[in-house]
Design a protein around this motif. Structure first.
Motif, PDB file in Angstrom:
ATOM      1  N   LEU A   2      11.569   8.707  -1.727  1.00 38.12           N
ATOM      2  CA  LEU A   2      11.856   9.845  -0.844  1.00 38.12           C
ATOM      3  C   LEU A   2      12.506  10.994  -1.589  1.00 38.12           C
ATOM      4  CD1 LEU A   2      13.120   8.582   2.616  1.00 38.12           C
ATOM      5  CD2 LEU A   2      11.049   9.845   2.021  1.00 38.12           C
ATOM      6  N   TYR A   5      10.061  12.762  -3.725  1.00 41.08           N
ATOM      7  CA  TYR A   5       9.131  13.524  -2.889  1.00 41.08           C
ATOM      8  C   TYR A   5       9.770  14.821  -2.421  1.00 41.08           C
ATOM      9  CZ  TYR A   5       5.880  14.799   0.778  1.00 41.08           C
ATOM     10  OH  TYR A   5       4.985  15.489   1.556  1.00 41.08           O
ATOM     11  N   ARG A   6      11.053  14.708  -2.004  1.00 39.78           N
ATOM     12  CA  ARG A   6      11.739  15.925  -1.513  1.00 39.78           C
ATOM     13  C   ARG A   6      11.874  16.954  -2.631  1.00 39.78           C
ATOM     14  NH1 ARG A   6      14.786  12.852   2.538  1.00 39.78           N
ATOM     15  NH2 ARG A   6      13.929  13.619   4.506  1.00 39.78           N
ATOM     16  N   ARG A  12       7.355  22.858  -4.775  1.00 43.32           N
ATOM     17  CA  ARG A  12       6.141  23.458  -4.213  1.00 43.32           C
ATOM     18  C   ARG A  12       6.504  24.610  -3.288  1.00 43.32           C
ATOM     19  NH1 ARG A  12       0.899  22.070  -5.761  1.00 43.32           N
ATOM     20  NH2 ARG A  12       0.224  22.087  -3.574  1.00 43.32           N
ATOM     21  N   PRO A  18       2.558  23.995   0.368  1.00 39.20           N
ATOM     22  CA  PRO A  18       3.061  22.702   0.836  1.00 39.20           C
ATOM     23  C   PRO A  18       2.979  21.641  -0.255  1.00 39.20           C
ATOM     24  CG  PRO A  18       0.861  23.089   1.692  1.00 39.20           C
ATOM     25  CD  PRO A  18       1.259  24.329   0.950  1.00 39.20           C
ATOM     26  N   PRO A  19       3.688  20.521  -0.047  1.00 40.38           N
ATOM     27  CA  PRO A  19       3.610  19.448  -1.059  1.00 40.38           C
ATOM     28  C   PRO A  19       2.189  18.925  -1.223  1.00 40.38           C
ATOM     29  CG  PRO A  19       4.950  18.788   0.838  1.00 40.38           C
ATOM     30  CD  PRO A  19       4.548  20.193   1.064  1.00 40.38           C
ATOM     31  N   LEU A  20       1.919  18.318  -2.358  1.00 38.49           N
ATOM     32  CA  LEU A  20       0.617  17.674  -2.564  1.00 38.49           C
ATOM     33  C   LEU A  20       0.491  16.489  -1.612  1.00 38.49           C
ATOM     34  CD1 LEU A  20       0.466  17.629  -6.461  1.00 38.49           C
ATOM     35  CD2 LEU A  20      -1.087  18.877  -4.954  1.00 38.49           C
ATOM     36  N   PRO A  21      -0.736  16.156  -1.209  1.00 37.91           N
ATOM     37  CA  PRO A  21      -0.924  14.938  -0.415  1.00 37.91           C
ATOM     38  C   PRO A  21      -0.390  13.716  -1.179  1.00 37.91           C
ATOM     39  CG  PRO A  21      -2.937  16.249  -0.459  1.00 37.91           C
ATOM     40  CD  PRO A  21      -1.995  16.858  -1.444  1.00 37.91           C
ATOM     41  N   LEU A  22      -0.062  12.679  -0.450  1.00 33.03           N
ATOM     42  CA  LEU A  22       0.511  11.499  -1.098  1.00 33.03           C
ATOM     43  C   LEU A  22      -0.535  10.773  -1.936  1.00 33.03           C
ATOM     44  CD1 LEU A  22       2.697   9.885   1.727  1.00 33.03           C
ATOM     45  CD2 LEU A  22       3.346  11.562   0.004  1.00 33.03           C
ATOM     46  N   SER A  23      -0.088  10.264  -3.066  1.00 30.39           N
ATOM     47  CA  SER A  23      -0.957   9.429  -3.901  1.00 30.39           C
ATOM     48  C   SER A  23      -0.937   8.004  -3.373  1.00 30.39           C
ATOM     49  CB  SER A  23      -0.434   9.437  -5.334  1.00 30.39           C
ATOM     50  OG  SER A  23       0.819   8.776  -5.363  1.00 30.39           O
ATOM     51  N   THR A  27       2.006   6.278  -1.250  1.00 27.91           N
ATOM     52  CA  THR A  27       1.704   5.713   0.069  1.00 27.91           C
ATOM     53  C   THR A  27       2.168   4.264   0.133  1.00 27.91           C
ATOM     54  OG1 THR A  27      -0.212   7.163   0.154  1.00 27.91           O
ATOM     55  CG2 THR A  27      -0.116   5.419   1.793  1.00 27.91           C
ATOM     56  N   THR A  28       1.957   3.529  -0.959  1.00 31.83           N
ATOM     57  CA  THR A  28       2.431   2.142  -0.998  1.00 31.83           C
ATOM     58  C   THR A  28       3.950   2.110  -0.822  1.00 31.83           C
ATOM     59  OG1 THR A  28       0.624   1.604  -2.485  1.00 31.83           O
ATOM     60  CG2 THR A  28       2.423   0.021  -2.371  1.00 31.83           C
ATOM     61  N   LEU A  30       5.773   4.290   0.582  1.00 32.31           N
ATOM     62  CA  LEU A  30       6.075   4.720   1.951  1.00 32.31           C
ATOM     63  C   LEU A  30       5.929   3.557   2.927  1.00 32.31           C
ATOM     64  CD1 LEU A  30       6.539   7.004   4.075  1.00 32.31           C
ATOM     65  CD2 LEU A  30       4.070   7.355   4.058  1.00 32.31           C
ATOM     66  N   LEU A  33       8.902   1.456   2.713  1.00 34.48           N
ATOM     67  CA  LEU A  33      10.061   2.069   3.369  1.00 34.48           C
ATOM     68  C   LEU A  33       9.951   1.952   4.889  1.00 34.48           C
ATOM     69  CD1 LEU A  33      10.584   5.341   1.311  1.00 34.48           C
ATOM     70  CD2 LEU A  33      12.185   3.421   1.486  1.00 34.48           C
TER      71      LEU A  33
ATOM     72  N   PRO B   4      14.297   0.388   8.171  1.00 32.76           N
ATOM     73  CA  PRO B   4      14.015   1.552   7.318  1.00 32.76           C
ATOM     74  C   PRO B   4      15.281   2.368   7.091  1.00 32.76           C
ATOM     75  CG  PRO B   4      12.557   1.468   9.229  1.00 32.76           C
ATOM     76  CD  PRO B   4      13.619   0.467   9.456  1.00 32.76           C
ATOM     77  N   PRO B   5      15.294   3.215   6.073  1.00 33.48           N
ATOM     78  CA  PRO B   5      16.474   4.027   5.784  1.00 33.48           C
ATOM     79  C   PRO B   5      16.867   4.821   7.029  1.00 33.48           C
ATOM     80  CG  PRO B   5      14.795   4.357   4.107  1.00 33.48           C
ATOM     81  CD  PRO B   5      14.189   3.509   5.169  1.00 33.48           C
ATOM     82  N   LEU B  12       9.528   9.716   7.794  1.00 29.08           N
ATOM     83  CA  LEU B  12       8.617   8.723   7.204  1.00 29.08           C
ATOM     84  C   LEU B  12       7.329   8.611   8.017  1.00 29.08           C
ATOM     85  CD1 LEU B  12      11.177   5.883   6.329  1.00 29.08           C
ATOM     86  CD2 LEU B  12       9.964   7.364   4.719  1.00 29.08           C
ATOM     87  N   GLN B  19       0.372  13.199   5.923  1.00 29.74           N
ATOM     88  CA  GLN B  19       0.378  13.587   4.506  1.00 29.74           C
ATOM     89  C   GLN B  19      -0.473  12.691   3.609  1.00 29.74           C
ATOM     90  OE1 GLN B  19       1.530  16.465   3.464  1.00 29.74           O
ATOM     91  NE2 GLN B  19       2.162  16.899   5.555  1.00 29.74           N
ATOM     92  N   VAL B  20      -1.193  11.751   4.205  1.00 28.38           N
ATOM     93  CA  VAL B  20      -2.107  10.916   3.393  1.00 28.38           C
ATOM     94  C   VAL B  20      -3.521  11.440   3.610  1.00 28.38           C
ATOM     95  CG1 VAL B  20      -2.951   8.581   2.967  1.00 28.38           C
ATOM     96  CG2 VAL B  20      -0.585   8.933   3.708  1.00 28.38           C
ATOM     97  N   PRO B  21      -4.244  11.736   2.532  1.00 28.79           N
ATOM     98  CA  PRO B  21      -5.598  12.269   2.744  1.00 28.79           C
ATOM     99  C   PRO B  21      -6.481  11.243   3.449  1.00 28.79           C
ATOM    100  CG  PRO B  21      -5.064  12.083   0.388  1.00 28.79           C
ATOM    101  CD  PRO B  21      -3.908  11.543   1.138  1.00 28.79           C
ATOM    102  N   ASP B  25     -10.103   8.042  -0.214  1.00 29.82           N
ATOM    103  CA  ASP B  25      -9.172   8.191  -1.313  1.00 29.82           C
ATOM    104  C   ASP B  25      -8.450   6.856  -1.516  1.00 29.82           C
ATOM    105  OD1 ASP B  25      -6.240   9.252  -2.153  1.00 29.82           O
ATOM    106  OD2 ASP B  25      -7.816  10.651  -2.774  1.00 29.82           O
ATOM    107  N   ALA B  27      -5.319   6.494  -1.694  1.00 28.30           N
ATOM    108  CA  ALA B  27      -4.170   6.500  -0.787  1.00 28.30           C
ATOM    109  C   ALA B  27      -4.589   6.137   0.634  1.00 28.30           C
ATOM    110  CB  ALA B  27      -3.490   7.863  -0.816  1.00 28.30           C
ATOM    111  N   VAL B  30      -4.757   2.432   1.056  1.00 31.20           N
ATOM    112  CA  VAL B  30      -3.445   1.818   1.271  1.00 31.20           C
ATOM    113  C   VAL B  30      -3.015   2.010   2.723  1.00 31.20           C
ATOM    114  CG1 VAL B  30      -1.003   1.921   0.625  1.00 31.20           C
ATOM    115  CG2 VAL B  30      -2.775   2.150  -1.143  1.00 31.20           C
ATOM    116  N   PRO B 221      -3.842  16.592   5.222  1.00 30.30           N
ATOM    117  CA  PRO B 221      -2.943  17.475   4.478  1.00 30.30           C
ATOM    118  C   PRO B 221      -3.690  18.493   3.618  1.00 30.30           C
ATOM    119  CG  PRO B 221      -3.076  15.331   3.395  1.00 30.30           C
ATOM    120  CD  PRO B 221      -3.919  15.238   4.646  1.00 30.30           C
TER     121      PRO B 221
END
Lengths: 45, 818
Positions: A2, A5-6, A12, A18-23, A27-28, A30, A33, B4-5, B12, B19-21, B25, B27, B30, B221
């Motif tokens: 997190l 990411y922040r 950005r 905006p931020p890049l999409p999650l890789s 994502t794993t 996330l 979490l 979770p936190p 989250l 935010q996940v394409p 992909d 991602a 997953v 996203p």
């Protein structure tokens, strides 16, 4: 994850975008979490 | 289980939801697997319930979410949610059959099929608004795709928001700040220009524009849709790409509009008003545009319409009237041309008329390595895990010889991406896309490829940009408005010393003589522009030769090309290709299924070899007759315009620095002919480049000793591939004068300031010995001495089926571990 990411989102924002999409890795992390963390026997082999 | 936190829960969840394409992909895999485990109660997640997991799976467009949703149709607690999720998912592909099979004893699955049949994916979306109020952002003059998406910033293209910041940076510096300021007026922005979107067909141009004039897409996203673009002229490919992305492109007179104007577009009346006064009027074109906007883009509409149609067929329902039918040209009752029949067969009809919208089945699709990575991204966005096109082939011809680090990465990753989806991947060094893809073509079928020279010698190909190539690969069909046809009819007898390349150049030569083609750029006339070239009168050509004619239709700015061939050469070619394909299987090429399927289809055609032929009363936009008796000497395209063709006698004596023998325009016969001419000569003074199109040509030429002739002539040989033709690898020296067999001679393409003549291999070989373009007498004497006495052994083509044991040639037998 997190915090990193922040920081990325802030960088950005400076560029006006905006931020890049999650890789896949992000994502794993996330998903971990969100359920912090899944029991080991449920992990995919 | 740890919670979770604290305090981050909403953040989250938003990250996961938005935010996940989507698509396929890594991602999204997953995400889909995670949500599937929650939905199937295999994983407890305090923040996401099972129902919500199903809902989120339903926002993922297609790919990895489909099978879990199908599974959930059998879960009584969640089946309703799964129905809702699947009903609005369009990228279903072959999972359609699984849902239909399940629907026989699962009422929820039946509901999904019924919803697809009723088009709820469409009806649940708001119709195109009758009135749209926008603020005008206008750029005067012509705005080409490089202005929207500068080539100098190409590195950032995959990062849409970042790349968008470079829009107009050189064309209209500072204007983006103006654009951003206009948002204060509280309306969406409409982009307005006089001439919009000319230049190369890059999707990134539309992506960048959409970033500023479009709106966000829920759960997707860094990408936008919607938005309005107005232009007095909008370039066709840009227009199509805008349609595909869900934009509303309108062609209208924009002279009365200025930046900052708040205007209201009435889509029903076709008016644009400012302060209640009509400023300009328009007609929405095509007539299906309203449906496209409603569906979220032309791609969604085409895929969705097909899904609805398939579902109705599965249920035994009649056709729907939900969608606007594309305008159809009036039925003439006349016959069809060869191309019109081939495309007709691909849509299950006797023929299609020019101007008719259709979605022909894509039997053969090619992708090369400079557009391949973009096509890959588009395939992911289409959520495609398996190609629907019967054969998709990826080549590495544009970057094999001198790869950059980024090319090496492509070489390492793209083959698996293609073969996992059931495509066929070549290897770097195998050779040029077209020379290979042609050998996989089936007679009277349709295809495409991400390269303007993807033009088939049998059947027909409509070359396209990366987006459409991805679409064709994924869905197995391609949207097409059938172009008009121009008939090129050869008659008479081919004269001694005249080669096929001279006939290629005879087409513009005769058109220029008749005033139907002009070389000057201003007020240019071109009878071939945008049309299908249908070539008749050379029925005995070998298929490898026929490609030379089809290939060069790109230089005529033609949309596509057909060559009317007799059955015999086509049968010979297919027999040869079956052996080559068997050799590919034995060498370990993948995917084996695709290769086997194609062999089977070729064998099936050979069992009953029939070719479509034009009707005698077929209608053409124009007819060009070429009397072979009048073509008595070579014809060359002169620097630097493929249309600027002249007879050899007009350019003889021009000093030449470099000669290039290669590209998809060549075949093995050309290299033998050059070998005959060069044999016994010492090193040429000019720099001579010799690059056969495929490794098979290279091997055969070596086996015959032709390479040793090239060696003695001091030729520089390279890895089979595009070599100098594309201009992105080795190049000729600055300002060199070149005679080349390659495809096109645009300014600075082969070398900076280079002056390039395009000629036959025979003229090029004689030129390399003389250091200047030969006179007709010199050329004819070389032909009479060196070529004419051995025509048959020179112009012999690669008949792999006649080479004993070719199936097993080059097979590497792995050492068995002991």
């Amino acid at each position: 994850m997190l915090e990193a990411y922040r920081q990325h989102a802030n960088e950005r924002k400076q560029l006006g975008v905006p931020p890049l999409p999650l890789s896949a890795e992000q994502t794993t992390a996330l998903t971990h979490l969100l359920c912090a963390p899944p029991p080991p026997e449920k992990k995919r082999s | 289980m740890r919670p979770p936190p604290p305090g981050e829960e909403a953040f989250l969840k938003d990250l996961l939801a938005n935010q996940v394409p989507p698509g396929v992909d890594d991602a999204s895999r997953v995400k889909a697997e995670f949500l599937a485990r929650i939905a199937k109660d295999q994983l407890k997640c305090p923040l996401i319930g099972r129902k919500e997991a199903v809902y989120l799976l339903g926002t993922m467009i297609g790919g990895f979410n489909i099978q879990p949703l199908i599974d959930l149709l059998s879960d009584p607690n969640l089946a309703d949610d799964a129905v809702a999720a699947l009903s609005n998912t369009l990228m279903i592909y072959d999972a359609f059959g699984r849902v239909v099979a399940l629907s026989r004893d699962n009422s929820f699955a039946l509901q999904v099929v019924q919803n697809w049949a009723n088009g709820t994916w469409f009806t649940s979306r708001p119709p195109m608004p009758g009135e749209v109020t926008v603020t005008v952002f206008k750029v005067e003059g012509e705005i080409n795709t490089d202005d929207f998406s500068p080539a100098s910033e190409a590195w950032s293209r995959p990062d849409i928001p970042l790349h968008a910041q470079s829009m107009l940076m050189t064309r209209a510096p500072g204007s983006l700040d103006v654009l951003k300021g206009l948002h204060a007026k509280g309306h969406p922005i409409a982009f307005v220009g006089d001439v919009v979107g000319t230049g190369s067909s890059r999707k990134s141009a539309v992506n960048s524009l959409l970033w500023f004039v479009g709106h966000e897409i829920p759960h997707v996203p860094a990408k936008r849709t919607g938005g309005v673009v107005l232009g007095s002229t909008i370039a066709p490919i840009f227009f199509n790409t805008a349609e595909d992305s869900g934009m509303l492109p309108i062609q209208c007179d924009v002279g009365g509009l200025a930046t900052g104007d708040v205007i209201t577009i009435d889509t029903a009346k076709g008016t644009i008003t400012r302060n209640g006064t009509v400023v300009t009027t328009f007609t929405l074109q095509p007539n299906t545009l309203g449906d496209e906007v409603r569906a979220g883009g032309r791609v969604n509409l085409i895929v969705g319409r097909k899904l609805t149609e398939q579902a109705r067929q599965a249920l035994g329902w009649g056709p729907t009237d939900l969608f606007v039918l594309p305008d159809r040209p009036p039925e003439t009752g006349k016959g069809y041309s060869q191309a019109q029949k081939i495309v007709g067969r691909a849509v299950g009809k006797a023929g299609v008329r020019p101007g008719e919208y259709c979605e022909p089945k894509m039997t053969t699709v090619g992708s090369q390595d400079t557009t391949g990575p973009m096509t890959r991204d588009e395939i992911k966005e289409l959520a495609c895990l398996g190609f629907s096109a019967d054969l998709v082939m990826q080549s590495f011809c544009h970057t094999a010889a001198y790869p950059r680090a980024v090319d090496i990465k492509t070489h390492a990753t793209l083959p698996d991406f293609v073969t996992e989806r059931g495509g066929i991947s070549l290897a770097p060094g195998d050779g040029v896309i077209h020379s290979w893809l042609n050998r996989m073509c089936l007679p009277d079928t349709v295809g495409t490829g991400g390269d303007s020279h993807t033009r088939f010698p049998i059947g027909i190909s409509f070359p396209a940009g990366s987006g459409l190539v991805a679409f064709a690969s994924a869905t197995g069909a391609m949207p097409l408005v059938m172009p008009e046809s121009v008939l090129v009819r050869f008659k008479g007898t081919m004269q001694p010393g005249v080669t096929l390349r001279d006939l290629v150049n005879a087409i513009p030569w005769v058109a220029i003589q008749q005033g139907r083609l002009t070389v000057a750029k201003t007020g240019k006339k071109n009878m071939f522009a945008g049309a299908i070239l249908e070539i008749e009168g050379l029925g005995d050509l070998k298929v490898e030769q026929a490609f030379e004619l089809a290939d060069a239709s790109a230089e005529r700015s033609a949309a596509a090309c057909t060559v009317l061939l007799n059955k015999e050469p086509v049968m010979e070619y297919l027999r040869s290709n079956i052996t080559l394909l068997q050799n590919m299987i034995n060498r370990g090429y993948r995917s084996v299924d695709a290769i086997r399927r194609r062999i089977a289809a070729m064998e099936a055609w050979l069992a009953q070899p029939e070719l479509l032929t034009p009707d005698p009363d077929a209608q053409y936009k124009d007819i060009l007759e070429i009397d072979l008796d009048t073509i008595t000497e070579p014809i060359l395209a002169c620097p630097n315009d493929p249309d600027d063709v002249k007879k050899l006698s007009e350019v003889a004596g021009t000093p030449v620095d470099e000669v290039f023998l290669g590209s998809c325009m060549t075949n093995i016969g050309h290299f033998r002919a050059a070998g005959n001419i060069l044999e016994g000569h010492a090193q040429t003074d000019v720099r001579l480049w010799v690059v056969p199109p495929t490794r098979m040509d290279e091997q055969q030429l070596k086996d015959e000793g032709v390479y040793s002739i090239f060696g003695k002539a001091g030729a520089r040989t390279e890895v089979p591939g595009c070599s100098l033709c594309m201009g992105n690898q080795a190049r000729v020296r600055d300002n060199a004068t070149v005679v080349s067999t390659s495809t096109r001679n645009f300014d600075n393409r082969m070398g900076k300031g280079a002056k390039v003549f395009l000629s036959s291999a025979e003229v090029a070989a004689v030129t390399s010995l003389l250091g200047r373009i030969p006179t007709v007498a010199e050329y004819m004497s070389a032909m009479n001495e060196r070529i004419m006495p051995k025509m048959d052994s020179t112009y012999r083509y690669l008949n792999f089926h006649e080479i004993p044991g070719y199936e097993k040639r080059g097979v590497v037998i792995p050492i068995q571990p002991t």
